[in-house]
Design an enzyme around this catalytic site. Structure first.
Site, PDB file in Angstrom:
ATOM      1  N   ASP A 265       0.810  -1.220   0.000  1.00  0.00           N
ATOM      2  CA  ASP A 265       0.000   0.000   0.000  1.00  0.00           C
ATOM      3  C   ASP A 265       0.846   1.275   0.000  1.00  0.00           C
ATOM      4  O   ASP A 265       1.899   1.332   0.637  1.00  0.00           O
ATOM      5  CB  ASP A 265      -0.867  -0.044   1.273  1.00  0.00           C
ATOM      6  CG  ASP A 265      -2.008   0.930   1.213  1.00  0.00           C
ATOM      7  OD1 ASP A 265      -2.118   1.676   0.221  1.00  0.00           O
ATOM      8  OD2 ASP A 265      -2.805   0.939   2.175  1.00  0.00           O
TER       9      ASP A 265
ATOM     10  N   ARG B 192     -11.650   2.172   8.877  1.00  0.00           N
ATOM     11  CA  ARG B 192     -10.270   2.519   8.510  1.00  0.00           C
ATOM     12  C   ARG B 192     -10.288   3.804   7.660  1.00  0.00           C
ATOM     13  O   ARG B 192      -9.513   3.947   6.726  1.00  0.00           O
ATOM     14  CB  ARG B 192      -9.620   1.378   7.733  1.00  0.00           C
ATOM     15  CG  ARG B 192      -8.100   1.325   7.908  1.00  0.00           C
ATOM     16  CD  ARG B 192      -7.437   0.432   6.875  1.00  0.00           C
ATOM     17  NE  ARG B 192      -6.012   0.273   7.164  1.00  0.00           N
ATOM     18  CZ  ARG B 192      -5.097   0.004   6.249  1.00  0.00           C
ATOM     19  NH1 ARG B 192      -5.430  -0.155   4.996  1.00  0.00           N
ATOM     20  NH2 ARG B 192      -3.840  -0.130   6.579  1.00  0.00           N
TER      21      ARG B 192
ATOM     22  N   LYS C 152      -1.568  -8.608  -4.856  1.00  0.00           N
ATOM     23  CA  LYS C 152      -2.228  -8.847  -3.562  1.00  0.00           C
ATOM     24  C   LYS C 152      -3.534  -8.057  -3.594  1.00  0.00           C
ATOM     25  O   LYS C 152      -3.517  -6.835  -3.701  1.00  0.00           O
ATOM     26  CB  LYS C 152      -1.312  -8.358  -2.438  1.00  0.00           C
ATOM     27  CG  LYS C 152      -1.891  -8.504  -1.040  1.00  0.00           C
ATOM     28  CD  LYS C 152      -0.808  -8.117  -0.019  1.00  0.00           C
ATOM     29  CE  LYS C 152      -1.330  -7.960   1.384  1.00  0.00           C
ATOM     30  NZ  LYS C 152      -0.298  -7.404   2.279  1.00  0.00           N
ATOM     31  N   TRP C 153      -4.662  -8.777  -3.535  1.00  0.00           N
ATOM     32  CA  TRP C 153      -5.984  -8.161  -3.665  1.00  0.00           C
ATOM     33  C   TRP C 153      -6.587  -8.033  -2.266  1.00  0.00           C
ATOM     34  O   TRP C 153      -7.054  -9.009  -1.691  1.00  0.00           O
ATOM     35  CB  TRP C 153      -6.872  -9.039  -4.563  1.00  0.00           C
ATOM     36  CG  TRP C 153      -8.220  -8.443  -4.861  1.00  0.00           C
ATOM     37  CD1 TRP C 153      -9.259  -8.288  -3.993  1.00  0.00           C
ATOM     38  CD2 TRP C 153      -8.673  -7.931  -6.112  1.00  0.00           C
ATOM     39  NE1 TRP C 153     -10.324  -7.707  -4.631  1.00  0.00           N
ATOM     40  CE2 TRP C 153     -10.002  -7.484  -5.940  1.00  0.00           C
ATOM     41  CE3 TRP C 153      -8.094  -7.809  -7.388  1.00  0.00           C
ATOM     42  CZ2 TRP C 153     -10.756  -6.932  -6.968  1.00  0.00           C
ATOM     43  CZ3 TRP C 153      -8.850  -7.266  -8.414  1.00  0.00           C
ATOM     44  CH2 TRP C 153     -10.163  -6.831  -8.205  1.00  0.00           C
TER      45      TRP C 153
ATOM     46  N   CYS D 240      -6.695 -11.164   0.277  1.00  0.00           N
ATOM     47  CA  CYS D 240      -6.420 -10.568   1.577  1.00  0.00           C
ATOM     48  C   CYS D 240      -7.656  -9.788   1.988  1.00  0.00           C
ATOM     49  O   CYS D 240      -8.306  -9.171   1.154  1.00  0.00           O
ATOM     50  CB  CYS D 240      -5.215  -9.627   1.458  1.00  0.00           C
ATOM     51  SG  CYS D 240      -4.769  -8.804   2.990  1.00  0.00           S
TER      52      CYS D 240
ATOM     53  N   GLY E 152      -7.659  -7.489   4.988  1.00  0.00           N
ATOM     54  CA  GLY E 152      -7.081  -6.994   6.231  1.00  0.00           C
ATOM     55  C   GLY E 152      -6.557  -8.202   6.998  1.00  0.00           C
ATOM     56  O   GLY E 152      -6.902  -8.434   8.152  1.00  0.00           O
TER      57      GLY E 152
ATOM     58  N   ASP F 241     -11.633 -17.891   2.663  1.00  0.00           N
ATOM     59  CA  ASP F 241     -12.692 -18.866   2.414  1.00  0.00           C
ATOM     60  C   ASP F 241     -12.441 -19.596   1.104  1.00  0.00           C
ATOM     61  O   ASP F 241     -11.677 -19.135   0.249  1.00  0.00           O
ATOM     62  CB  ASP F 241     -14.061 -18.175   2.404  1.00  0.00           C
ATOM     63  CG  ASP F 241     -14.129 -17.034   1.395  1.00  0.00           C
ATOM     64  OD1 ASP F 241     -14.101 -17.307   0.188  1.00  0.00           O
ATOM     65  OD2 ASP F 241     -14.202 -15.856   1.813  1.00  0.00           O
TER      66      ASP F 241
ATOM     67  N   GLU G 263      22.238 -13.239  10.438  1.00  0.00           N
ATOM     68  CA  GLU G 263      20.805 -13.399  10.159  1.00  0.00           C
ATOM     69  C   GLU G 263      20.561 -13.555   8.653  1.00  0.00           C
ATOM     70  O   GLU G 263      19.709 -14.333   8.232  1.00  0.00           O
ATOM     71  CB  GLU G 263      20.025 -12.194  10.705  1.00  0.00           C
ATOM     72  CG  GLU G 263      19.932 -12.181  12.222  1.00  0.00           C
ATOM     73  CD  GLU G 263      19.363 -10.881  12.779  1.00  0.00           C
ATOM     74  OE1 GLU G 263      18.584 -10.937  13.739  1.00  0.00           O
ATOM     75  OE2 GLU G 263      19.717  -9.788  12.251  1.00  0.00           O
TER      76      GLU G 263
HETATM   77  C1  GLA Z   1      -4.121  -4.754   5.121  1.00  0.00           C
HETATM   78  C2  GLA Z   1      -3.248  -5.936   4.801  1.00  0.00           C
HETATM   79  C3  GLA Z   1      -1.820  -5.620   5.121  1.00  0.00           C
HETATM   80  C4  GLA Z   1      -1.379  -4.404   4.334  1.00  0.00           C
HETATM   81  C5  GLA Z   1      -2.298  -3.232   4.628  1.00  0.00           C
HETATM   82  C6  GLA Z   1      -2.004  -2.066   3.727  1.00  0.00           C
HETATM   83  O1  GLA Z   1      -4.212  -4.523   6.478  1.00  0.00           O
HETATM   84  O2  GLA Z   1      -3.686  -7.079   5.478  1.00  0.00           O
HETATM   85  O3  GLA Z   1      -0.999  -6.731   4.831  1.00  0.00           O
HETATM   86  O4  GLA Z   1      -1.394  -4.721   2.972  1.00  0.00           O
HETATM   87  O5  GLA Z   1      -3.652  -3.599   4.435  1.00  0.00           O
HETATM   88  O6  GLA Z   1      -2.837  -1.004   3.950  1.00  0.00           O
END
Ligand code: GLA
Length: 753
Positions: A369, A445, A478-479, A528, A530, A536, A616
């Site tokens: 994001d 949000r 990533k949607w 995704c 959040g 699902d 690491e």
């Molecule tokens: C959601 C996603 C996070 C990230 C944020 C960006 O919370 O789950 O992985 O991508 O949005 O705003």
């Protein structure tokens, strides 16, 4: 043959490899449910049922004077309906033109065909002709034009039976569906327990097991998405069933919207389970000739405990839900910049993260994001899917090319369903945001949600995202969807049809996903919401993996991933190694533990590797090598839960090659004790007669030649599969907090020279 039909007695018996399901149309044309459980013969199970007169449980008119034991209130039915004598939870509720809410469903025929039915515009299990059969049983209401077709997909090999319902109004007067569940299942007897998965943002998929008591128990979502709060997956098992023993039934709803799974134990201890679209936000008008399809439910039965239920779902999701090139292809190890930078980045910073990650063996860089519109925090810019070139310091194409020139693939984050009030898209189309006219909408949000039930909105998003993706060398998307939906209202629906909004939203989303994934078959899409707000089986039809949770803490992930493992395979669980102290919990865990947790999923990183020590970085390189070495085993092997994060000190799980040649056991200490009690693991999935060598954390044997392994024997010693199954071995103790061990076992000639 998976389906056996006794035409004369109108008995339908469905067989899978290990289970049998049976229905029967009785003399009153009621479709009875007669059996679901361990594999058995085709005989009429209804003969064994006991019916008697239950006071205040009435009888259908034609039976009332002849047989008072015959009651819709106690019969085991295949698809129950509201308003005509069944007072339990029911699967179908309609409103007729005259306002009455009555429907009676009577048997009206069947059709059997080879192959699996599909559902227009919705995700569903798919199978080759030889792998599945479809049985359709038709029911009809003798008083109205209502026709209900029950669809069954039988995947014999996989022990899966799917169900969906097609409802048609064959009359001329409108019928309004108030509830249209996808399945109804009745049990005549049994003490059951019900396992469901509840949670919240950042802590999804917690395991919960309760006794089925008298009354109604339910989980569901009215949040527009399947939700963080309850997952659309549940298990009903006989009292006391465990991982290896007992009769267990699993139900997975192949749907990404609002759902209700409810169970009722009735007055005579019969249990009914119903699953479908949540009726609270639902109504659907069928004009004469209109048809409505419910989403699909996958069911499985295991006579040998919960573990087998999970493995059946893992297989069906991997092989019959996930689609496209990425279903089989090895997925890249990725690095995502979210926790490394949040919104605070420039193009230069991203390239630096990508370059450093590349050196350690990471293959894909994902820009999260903050790269578009006026997006400096989460309150603005959503909807403006145009790169912020000032922030990136170049065009998006240039940035993507710089990263691909480093030998890394390029991926991008999108939240196409979201819209900020402070965005050009909102300024142009305020009516595209979901809101009830005349009321202030709820912000979540800081954002609103686009009305995906509208075709013009769907068209716009498809076009904009396609233009964006078509112009850059991108191999991953990533949607995301970062809010739940309320203020449900669409300006495109008239007042009497607002109850269709939620389902139409999901249908709109599915259309957009279908078109985009078809247009870009080479792109790996990750879902995704959040984190796990839309985790699902429905979404997995379009995207073969989903970000599991916004919590990346390895110990919290133990219970999230433990919960997910009941219904979903490792190959769909998005998991990343992040920095310490962990950003969500402040906890410090060893890098090895974080690696071990991430390997129980799609595996990736979400931190700035440049900020780590040389040691690491080396460890990361080794983790990636290890993951790639065992990729097939991890992603396609049989999964066994050995111990739970809710008990004891150590969570252990195992992934075994289906032919028993190799096994990877992961053990993570979630609780460290002084003078600890040994953690013994009895290994499953090995061949009794074969011999196995054990390797601790892969390279232990090479690094410390001849050193006694903490579990007693020396490297190179061979143990029989039978001994490992019957007696097991003890996991090495934790020498530091939250320690993880990965124990690899490989078949070798036995007895060894
Ligand atoms: C959601 C996603 C996070 C990230 C944020 C960006 O919370 O789950 O992985 O991508 O949005 O705003």
């Amino acid at each position: 043959m998976a389906v056996i039909i006794d035409e004369q007695r109108r008995i339908f018996t469905l067989h899978t490899q290990n289970s049998t399901y049976q229905m029967k149309a009785d003399a009153q044309n009621v479709l009875l449910h007669t059996y679901y459980g361990e594999k058995t013969d085709n005989s009429d199970k209804s003969l064994l049922y006991y019916q008697t007169d239950r006071g205040f449980s009435g009888n259908p008119y034609e039976m009332g004077r002849i047989d008072r034991t015959y009651s819709m209130d106690s019969l085991l039915q295949e698809y129950s309906s509201f308003g005509t004598g069944d007072y339990r939870i029911t699967s179908l509720k309609v409103e007729n033109k005259d306002g009455s809410q009555a429907a009676e469903l009577r048997y009206a025929g069947y059709r059997l065909h080879q192959g699996k039915y599909f559902i227009p515009g919705m995700p569903a299990v798919y199978a080759e002709n030889g792998e599945a059969q479809t049985l359709m049983i038709r029911l009809a209401d003798p008083y109205s034009g209502l026709k209900v077709e029950l669809y069954y997909g039988i995947l014999e090999e996989t022990d899966i039976i799917t169900r969906a319902v097609k409802i048609t109004n064959q009359g001329t007067e409108d019928i309004v569906l108030k509830k249209a569940a996808s399945m109804n299942l009745d049990w005549e007897y049994g003490e059951f327990e019900w396992i469901s998965f509840y949670g919240r943002h950042g802590m999804e998929l917690n395991f919960q097991r309760e006794r089925i008591h008298h009354g109604i128990q339910a989980v569901g979502s009215v949040r527009g998405t399947s939700s963080h709060q309850y997952n659309p997956f549940a298990i009903l098992c006989e009292k006391g069933a465990d991982e290896k023993m007992g009769s267990c039934y699993g139900f997975s709803f192949v749907y990404s919207g609002e759902f209700l799974m409810e169970a009722e134990k009735d007055q005579i201890d019969r249990t009914r389970l119903i699953c479908g679209i949540h009726p609270d936000n639902f109504s659907w008008t069928l004009h004469g000739g209109d048809t409505f399809w419910t989403p699909e439910v996958m069911m499985t039965h295991s006579g040998s405990g919960l573990g087998k239920v999970s493995r059946n779902f893992h297989k069906v999701i991997r092989e019959h839900i996930c689609r496209g090139g990425w279903k089989e292809k090895q997925r890249p190890v990725l690095i995502n910049n979210w926790e490394a930078t949040y919104f605070d980045f420039t193009g230069e910073k991203l390239v630096a993260i990508a370059k450093e990650a590349k050196k350690q063996g990471v293959e894909l860089f994902v820009m999260d994001d903050g790269w578009y519109g006026k997006r400096e925090d989460d309150s603005t810019g959503l909807g403006d899917w145009f790169p912020n070139e000032k922030k990136l310091g170049c065009t998006l194409k240039e940035l993507a090319e710089r990263i691909t020139a480093e030998g890394m693939q390029f991926g991008i984050w999108l939240e196409p369903e979201g819209i900020s009030e402070d965005s050009d898209l909102y300024r142009c189309h305020p009516d595209w945001a979901v809101a009830v006219p005349g009321r202030k909408p709820c912000l979540s949000r800081g954002e609103l949600i686009l009305d995906f039930s509208r075709e013009d909105v769907q068209d716009y998003i498809i076009k904009r995202i396609a233009e964006l993706l078509g112009g850059i060398p991108v191999t991953y998307v990533k949607w995301d969807c970062n809010r739940a939906i309320c203020d449900k209202f669409s300006r495109m629906l008239d007042g009497s049809r607002q109850g269709e909004f939620s389902h139409r939203y999901v249908l709109g989303l599915y259309r957009v996903l279908e078109e985009l994934t078809e247009k870009f078959p080479e792109i790996l899409f990750e879902g995704c919401g959040g984190g796990g707000g839309r985790f699902d089986a429905g979404l997995l039809y379009y995207m073969p993996q989903i970000w599991g949770s916004d919590t990346t803490d390895a110990i919290e992930r133990l219970s999230i991933q433990y919960g997910a493992s009941f219904g979903y395979p490792v190959s769909v669980m998005g998991t990343h190694v992040s920095t310490v102290p962990n950003h969500q919990t402040g906890r410090v865990t060893p890098l090895a533990t974080r690696g071990c947790m991430a390997m129980a999923g799609t595996f990736g990183y979400e931190l700035d590797i440049g900020k780590l020590t040389q040691e690491e970085k080396t460890e990361i390189r080794e983790q990636i090598n290890l993951f790639k070495k065992h990729y097939n085993l991890i992603q396609h092997g049989d999964y066994y839960r050995i111990s739970s994060p809710y008990e004891g000190t150590c969570t252990v799980w195992e992934i075994a090659d289906p032919s028993g040649r190799e096994v990877l056991i992961s053990a993570v200490y979630h609780h460290v004790q002084a003078n600890p009690v040994p953690v013994r693991v009895k290994v499953q999935g090995l061949k009794d007669e074969a011999g196995y060598q054990l390797f601790l954390n892969e390279d232990f044997n090479e690094k410390y030649p001849g050193k006694r392994l903490p579990f007693g024997f020396r490297p190179g010693e061979v143990i029989s599969g039978a001994a490992l199954r019957q007696f097991g071995f003890v996991v090495p103790e934790a020498v530091n907090g939250f320690q993880a061990w990965q124990i690899y076992m490989k078949e070798c000639p036995y007895p060894c020279e």
